[in-house]
Scaffold this motif. Structure first.
Motif, mmCIF file in Angstrom:
data_model
loop_
_atom_site.group_PDB
_atom_site.id
_atom_site.type_symbol
_atom_site.label_atom_id
_atom_site.label_comp_id
_atom_site.label_asym_id
_atom_site.label_seq_id
_atom_site.Cartn_x
_atom_site.Cartn_y
_atom_site.Cartn_z
ATOM 1 N N SER A 54 -39.514 -2.667 93.711
ATOM 2 C CA SER A 54 -40.615 -1.704 93.730
ATOM 3 C C SER A 54 -40.262 -0.500 94.573
ATOM 4 C CB SER A 54 -41.889 -2.369 94.245
ATOM 5 O OG SER A 54 -41.719 -2.772 95.591
ATOM 6 N N ARG A 55 -39.492 -0.711 95.637
ATOM 7 C CA ARG A 55 -39.096 0.411 96.486
ATOM 8 C C ARG A 55 -38.130 1.322 95.729
ATOM 9 N NH1 ARG A 55 -36.139 -1.034 101.734
ATOM 10 N NH2 ARG A 55 -37.361 -2.869 101.340
ATOM 11 N N ARG A 56 -37.212 0.725 94.973
ATOM 12 C CA ARG A 56 -36.276 1.547 94.196
ATOM 13 C C ARG A 56 -37.021 2.332 93.129
ATOM 14 N NH1 ARG A 56 -31.452 -2.726 93.230
ATOM 15 N NH2 ARG A 56 -30.642 -2.696 95.343
ATOM 16 N N ARG A 57 -37.955 1.679 92.483
ATOM 17 C CA ARG A 57 -38.711 2.354 91.443
ATOM 18 C C ARG A 57 -39.492 3.522 92.017
ATOM 19 N NH1 ARG A 57 -41.952 -1.745 89.634
ATOM 20 N NH2 ARG A 57 -40.099 -3.005 89.458
ATOM 21 N N SER A 58 -40.104 3.322 93.166
ATOM 22 C CA SER A 58 -40.898 4.397 93.756
ATOM 23 C C SER A 58 -40.009 5.549 94.191
ATOM 24 C CB SER A 58 -41.704 3.875 94.934
ATOM 25 O OG SER A 58 -40.851 3.489 95.982
ATOM 26 N N SER A 59 -38.767 5.266 94.628
ATOM 27 C CA SER A 59 -37.883 6.365 95.014
ATOM 28 C C SER A 59 -37.463 7.162 93.794
ATOM 29 C CB SER A 59 -36.669 5.840 95.769
ATOM 30 O OG SER A 59 -35.848 5.086 94.909
ATOM 31 N N TRP A 60 -37.254 6.496 92.659
ATOM 32 C CA TRP A 60 -36.913 7.234 91.438
ATOM 33 C C TRP A 60 -38.102 8.061 90.966
ATOM 34 C CZ3 TRP A 60 -32.374 8.426 89.913
ATOM 35 C CH2 TRP A 60 -31.304 7.603 90.189
ATOM 36 N N VAL A 61 -39.280 7.521 91.087
ATOM 37 C CA VAL A 61 -40.468 8.264 90.671
ATOM 38 C C VAL A 61 -40.642 9.494 91.542
ATOM 39 C CG1 VAL A 61 -42.988 8.162 90.553
ATOM 40 C CG2 VAL A 61 -41.640 6.265 89.680
ATOM 41 N N SER A 62 -40.496 9.349 92.842
ATOM 42 C CA SER A 62 -40.654 10.497 93.727
ATOM 43 C C SER A 62 -39.564 11.534 93.479
ATOM 44 C CB SER A 62 -40.649 10.059 95.191
ATOM 45 O OG SER A 62 -39.423 9.452 95.516
ATOM 46 N N THR A 63 -38.346 11.085 93.176
ATOM 47 C CA THR A 63 -37.269 12.029 92.857
ATOM 48 C C THR A 63 -37.585 12.789 91.577
ATOM 49 O OG1 THR A 63 -35.668 10.566 93.904
ATOM 50 C CG2 THR A 63 -34.795 12.227 92.397
ATOM 51 N N VAL A 65 -40.560 13.416 90.358
ATOM 52 C CA VAL A 65 -41.671 14.324 90.625
ATOM 53 C C VAL A 65 -41.172 15.584 91.330
ATOM 54 C CG1 VAL A 65 -43.773 14.600 92.003
ATOM 55 C CG2 VAL A 65 -43.455 12.557 90.624
ATOM 56 N N VAL A 66 -40.303 15.428 92.305
ATOM 57 C CA VAL A 66 -39.773 16.591 93.029
ATOM 58 C C VAL A 66 -38.958 17.475 92.098
ATOM 59 C CG1 VAL A 66 -38.146 17.273 94.840
ATOM 60 C CG2 VAL A 66 -39.810 15.486 95.287
ATOM 61 N N LEU A 67 -38.073 16.870 91.308
ATOM 62 C CA LEU A 67 -37.273 17.669 90.381
ATOM 63 C C LEU A 67 -38.149 18.341 89.325
ATOM 64 C CD1 LEU A 67 -34.131 15.399 89.914
ATOM 65 C CD2 LEU A 67 -34.353 17.494 91.258
ATOM 66 N N GLY A 68 -39.201 17.663 88.882
ATOM 67 C CA GLY A 68 -40.123 18.278 87.922
ATOM 68 C C GLY A 68 -40.852 19.463 88.524
ATOM 69 N N CYS A 69 -41.259 19.362 89.769
ATOM 70 C CA CYS A 69 -41.927 20.482 90.435
ATOM 71 C C CYS A 69 -40.985 21.662 90.612
ATOM 72 C CB CYS A 69 -42.477 20.049 91.787
ATOM 73 S SG CYS A 69 -43.884 18.922 91.666
ATOM 74 N N VAL A 70 -39.743 21.388 90.973
ATOM 75 C CA VAL A 70 -38.761 22.467 91.121
ATOM 76 C C VAL A 70 -38.529 23.148 89.781
ATOM 77 C CG1 VAL A 70 -36.325 22.937 91.639
ATOM 78 C CG2 VAL A 70 -37.653 21.476 93.152
#
Length: 86
Positions: A54-63, A65-70
């Motif tokens: 779950s921690r790995r999945r959440s880090s990919w999701v946050s990555t 989201v950040v790349l999508g915002c950029v």
């Protein structure tokens, strides 16, 4: 005179390490006193596998989201620059 005497003195690590009695640190004394009446329960060395995934999945999701915002900011700035009259 005392200044010269201080320069001649040197802390000898070998002498300090060979001491017969070593006093525990303040934190070690505090934990020993706390655990005397209420010892801590066992703690596993490694976390359960379900928590790691779950921690790995959440880090990919946050990555993502950040790349999508950029990417959205880059597209928005390009659109504004394209629409601006010269």
């Amino acid at each position: 005179m005392s200044e010269r005497h201080d320069d001649e003195r040197e802390f000898d690590l070998g002498w300090a390490d060979s001491a017969e009695h070593k006093e525990p640190s303040a934190r070690a004394r505090m934990l020993a006193a706390r655990w005397k009446d209420n010892p801590p329960g066992p703690v596993p060395f490694r976390p359960d596998p379900e928590h790691v995934g779950s921690r790995r999945r959440s880090s990919w999701v946050s990555t993502a989201v950040v790349l999508g915002c950029v990417a959205a900011v880059i597209v928005l700035l390009g659109y504004i620059n394209f629409r601006a009259p010269y």
